[in-house]
Design a protein around this motif. Structure first.
Motif, short mmCIF file in Angstrom:
data_model
loop_
_atom_site.label_atom_id
_atom_site.label_comp_id
_atom_site.label_asym_id
_atom_site.label_seq_id
_atom_site.Cartn_x
_atom_site.Cartn_y
_atom_site.Cartn_z
N SER A 1 0.46 -3.67 1.22
CA SER A 1 -0.70 -3.84 2.09
C SER A 1 -0.68 -2.71 3.09
O SER A 1 0.40 -2.31 3.54
CB SER A 1 -0.59 -5.16 2.86
OG SER A 1 -0.68 -6.24 1.98
N SER A 2 -1.86 -2.20 3.43
CA SER A 2 -1.88 -1.15 4.45
C SER A 2 -2.73 -1.60 5.62
O SER A 2 -3.75 -2.26 5.43
CB SER A 2 -2.40 0.16 3.86
OG SER A 2 -3.78 0.06 3.61
N GLY A 3 -2.28 -1.28 6.81
CA GLY A 3 -3.03 -1.62 8.02
C GLY A 3 -2.09 -1.73 9.22
O GLY A 3 -1.05 -2.38 9.12
N ASP A 4 -2.49 -1.10 10.32
CA ASP A 4 -1.66 -1.15 11.54
C ASP A 4 -1.65 -2.53 12.16
O ASP A 4 -0.76 -2.85 12.95
CB ASP A 4 -2.23 -0.16 12.58
CG ASP A 4 -1.91 1.28 12.21
OD1 ASP A 4 -0.97 1.49 11.41
OD2 ASP A 4 -2.60 2.19 12.72
N GLU A 5 -2.65 -3.35 11.81
CA GLU A 5 -2.76 -4.68 12.44
C GLU A 5 -1.92 -5.73 11.71
O GLU A 5 -1.84 -6.87 12.15
CB GLU A 5 -4.24 -5.12 12.46
CG GLU A 5 -4.85 -5.56 11.13
CD GLU A 5 -5.30 -4.41 10.22
OE1 GLU A 5 -4.64 -3.35 10.23
OE2 GLU A 5 -6.28 -4.58 9.48
N LEU A 6 -1.27 -5.36 10.63
CA LEU A 6 -0.62 -6.37 9.78
C LEU A 6 0.79 -6.70 10.23
O LEU A 6 1.59 -5.82 10.54
CB LEU A 6 -0.60 -5.93 8.32
CG LEU A 6 -1.97 -5.65 7.72
CD1 LEU A 6 -1.84 -5.14 6.29
CD2 LEU A 6 -2.85 -6.90 7.78
N PRO B 1 1.92 1.09 7.44
CA PRO B 1 0.91 1.30 8.48
C PRO B 1 -0.09 2.40 8.08
O PRO B 1 0.12 3.11 7.11
CB PRO B 1 1.74 1.74 9.70
CG PRO B 1 3.02 2.22 9.15
CD PRO B 1 3.25 1.53 7.84
N ASP B 2 -1.18 2.49 8.84
CA ASP B 2 -2.21 3.50 8.56
C ASP B 2 -1.72 4.87 9.03
O ASP B 2 -2.30 5.48 9.94
CB ASP B 2 -3.51 3.13 9.29
CG ASP B 2 -4.12 1.85 8.75
OD1 ASP B 2 -4.16 1.66 7.53
OD2 ASP B 2 -4.56 1.01 9.58
N VAL B 3 -0.67 5.35 8.41
CA VAL B 3 -0.10 6.65 8.77
C VAL B 3 -0.07 7.48 7.48
O VAL B 3 0.66 7.14 6.54
CB VAL B 3 1.34 6.50 9.33
CG1 VAL B 3 1.97 7.85 9.59
CG2 VAL B 3 1.33 5.62 10.57
N GLY C 1 -6.53 -2.63 1.51
CA GLY C 1 -6.92 -2.07 2.79
C GLY C 1 -7.03 -0.55 2.74
O GLY C 1 -6.54 0.11 1.83
N GLY C 2 -7.77 -0.03 3.73
CA GLY C 2 -7.82 1.43 3.91
C GLY C 2 -8.61 2.19 2.88
O GLY C 2 -8.43 3.40 2.72
N VAL C 3 -9.54 1.48 2.14
CA VAL C 3 -10.33 2.20 1.13
C VAL C 3 -11.80 2.34 1.53
O VAL C 3 -12.61 2.81 0.76
CB VAL C 3 -10.26 1.54 -0.27
CG1 VAL C 3 -8.92 1.80 -0.91
CG2 VAL C 3 -10.57 0.05 -0.20
N ALA D 1 -9.61 5.01 9.93
CA ALA D 1 -8.21 4.82 9.55
C ALA D 1 -8.09 4.51 8.05
O ALA D 1 -7.10 3.96 7.60
CB ALA D 1 -7.60 3.69 10.37
N ASP D 2 -9.11 4.84 7.28
CA ASP D 2 -9.10 4.57 5.84
C ASP D 2 -8.72 5.84 5.08
O ASP D 2 -9.57 6.69 4.80
CB ASP D 2 -10.47 4.04 5.39
CG ASP D 2 -10.76 2.66 5.98
OD1 ASP D 2 -9.78 1.94 6.26
OD2 ASP D 2 -11.93 2.32 6.18
N TYR D 3 -7.43 5.95 4.77
CA TYR D 3 -6.91 7.21 4.23
C TYR D 3 -6.67 7.19 2.73
O TYR D 3 -6.36 8.20 2.14
CB TYR D 3 -5.56 7.53 4.90
CG TYR D 3 -5.62 7.67 6.40
CD1 TYR D 3 -6.34 8.72 6.98
CD2 TYR D 3 -4.94 6.79 7.23
CE1 TYR D 3 -6.38 8.87 8.36
CE2 TYR D 3 -4.98 6.93 8.61
CZ TYR D 3 -5.70 7.96 9.17
OH TYR D 3 -5.75 8.11 10.51
MG MG Z 1 -7.51 -1.18 7.51
#
Ligand code: MG
Ligand code: AMP
Length: 423
Positions: free
Chosen positions: A198-203, A241-243, A265-267, A272-274
């Motif tokens: 899973s990707s996301g800084d909020e997770l 994370p979104d890095v 996530g992130g698509v 922040a969608d890398y």
């Molecule tokens: Mg996200």
């Protein structure tokens, strides 16, 4: 102001460039490899696995001509004069203990279900249709047919006849069928190895304390469940994370060991969608938009030999895109003959009003039931927000609205995909 206009232009452009669901599935079909490696497994362990050999029958089934009933075995010539007859009972043929004696004219043998027909007999009369003592039995020959209640040797399978084809997902009756042939080991495709993160800084992972602005990562759990049901070898890579650098590393690492990488996530097109850009850097992007709701942003491509699916982060979007887009692909990669989920669509009468825009397929969540006349009806499970996972949990089907369709009125027929069979 300038920025708002730029955003609108970009979104209109996105809709028009998105693939239809079937175009996306077709593109995936031709791009993905099928697992070639196989392994031999003991029969029981093969349940749910994909058969990698043709199974032909090494024996005839039934192996010998036997009785379908408890009763009396006789020769059909005893039926020709069609009158009341009495035959002498010369012995008993038990299941597993055949009668070692030829039955002659005016004689019969007591016989049990599954027992071998004694030499000199070809017909069985049910015990309910005779009057019998221990020595003799009386019956009406006019009421019976030659060859009745008999299972002929080889009537089910001849030696060498195909029983199961490669690509078959082994089901409970197949285990029994193979056992009935004495087959104790089968060759199956090796399991597909699927990595996910899973990707996301909020997770936040379960067990950690939620800080302001954080949510628990639920997608890895739904993904785990959906993959486990398919009998897949699962590699859980956790939360990233979104890095960009960490995402890049994770993509490369998965490509060393997995057949497939699935991310959540992130698509989308946020700042922040890398995922898509990084896939472009380290691999290839095949497509990244499908005209469907939920689940518009889906990135498909590969990193070296690893197939890549970037699914949206919203929990319902993740599940819908998995079932509609990813699962058929995984079935194909596993070497399954066909994707059984694709055939399970039924028509039901819709008893809710459904909102829908033309131009994209929608997979709304619904509750399917039979009304008092036996007709299938479906109602909406309520709020269709793609963040409302409860709507998946409380539903038992997708209401499948194609791109050309607009809103649905009460009483209209709709296509429904029951979760039973899909999940
Ligand atoms: Mg996200
Ligand atoms: P994204 O696709 O990254 O733009 O995320 C879309 C929405 O899904 C956001 O509200 C995220 O917080 C949420 N989301 C993303 N990943 C997860 C996850 N693993 N579990 C639960 N919600 C998520």
């Amino acid at each position: 102001m300038t920025q708002t206009i730029a955003h609108q232009a970009c979104c209109a452009d996105e809709e028009s460039h998105a693939l239809t669901v079937s175009q996306a599935i077709d593109k995936i079909k031709i791009a993905i490899p099928v697992i070639q490696a196989t392994e031999k497994l003991a029969l029981r362990s093969s349940l749910g696995r994909v058969l990698a050999q043709e199974i032909t029958s090494p024996i005839q089934v039934p192996a010998y001509t036997n009785s379908a009933m408890d009763g009396y075995a006789l020769h059909s010539r005893e039926l020709t004069d069609k009158t009341l007859k009495t035959l002498k009972i010369v012995g008993t043929s038990w299941a597993g203990r055949p009668l070692d004696q030829v039955v002659q004219a005016t004689e019969c043998a007591r016989i049990m279900t599954g027992a071998m027909l004694p030499a000199g007999t070809d017909t069985v009369i049910m015990q309910e249709h005779v009057e019998a003592t221990t020595e003799a039995m009386k019956f009406n020959a006019a009421e019976h047919q030659a060859g009745q209640n008999v299972r002929l040797a080889g009537e089910d399978l001849q030696i060498g006849q195909t029983v199961l084809r490669p690509g078959r997902v082994i089901q409970p009756p197949d285990l029994g069928l193979l056992a009935s042939l004495g087959v104790g080991e089968v060759k199956v495709k090796r399991r597909l190895r699927v990595a996910f993160f899973s990707s996301g800084d909020e997770l936040c992972s379960i067990g950690e304390i939620l800080q302001p602005g954080q949510i628990y990562d639920s997608n890895r759990y739904s993904l785990y469940g959906m993959l486990a049901r398919l009998g897949i070898d699962i590699i859980d890579m956790g939360v990233i994370p979104d890095v960009p650098e960490q995402l890049r590393q994770a993509l490369l690492e998965a490509s060393d060991s997995a057949d497939v990488l699935i991310t959540s996530g992130g698509v989308s097109v946020g700042d922040a969608d890398y995922i898509k850009d990084i896939l472009q850097e380290v691999g290839e992007v095949n497509f990244w938009r499908i005209a469907m709701k939920p689940g518009h942003p889906v990135t498909f491509g590969k990193i070296k030999n690893t197939t890549f699916f970037g699914l949206p982060g919203n929990p319902v979007s993740l599940m819908v895109t998995f079932y509609q887009i990813v699962q058929p692909a995984l079935c194909q990669m596993q070497g399954q003959l066909d994707d059984p989920t694709q055939f399970r669509v039924i028509k039901a009468r819709c008893v809710s009003k459904l909102k829908k825009k033309k131009g994209r397929a929608e997979f709304q969540r619904g509750i399917l039931a039979q009304d008092e006349t036996g007709e299938w009806t479906v109602r909406s499970s309520g709020d269709q927000g793609s963040h409302i996972l409860r709507s998946m949990s409380e539903s038992n089907c997708f209401i499948w609205l194609n791109a050309e369709q607009s809103r649905v009125e009460i009483g209209e027929w709709v296509a429904v995909q029951p979760f039973a069979g899909l999940m």
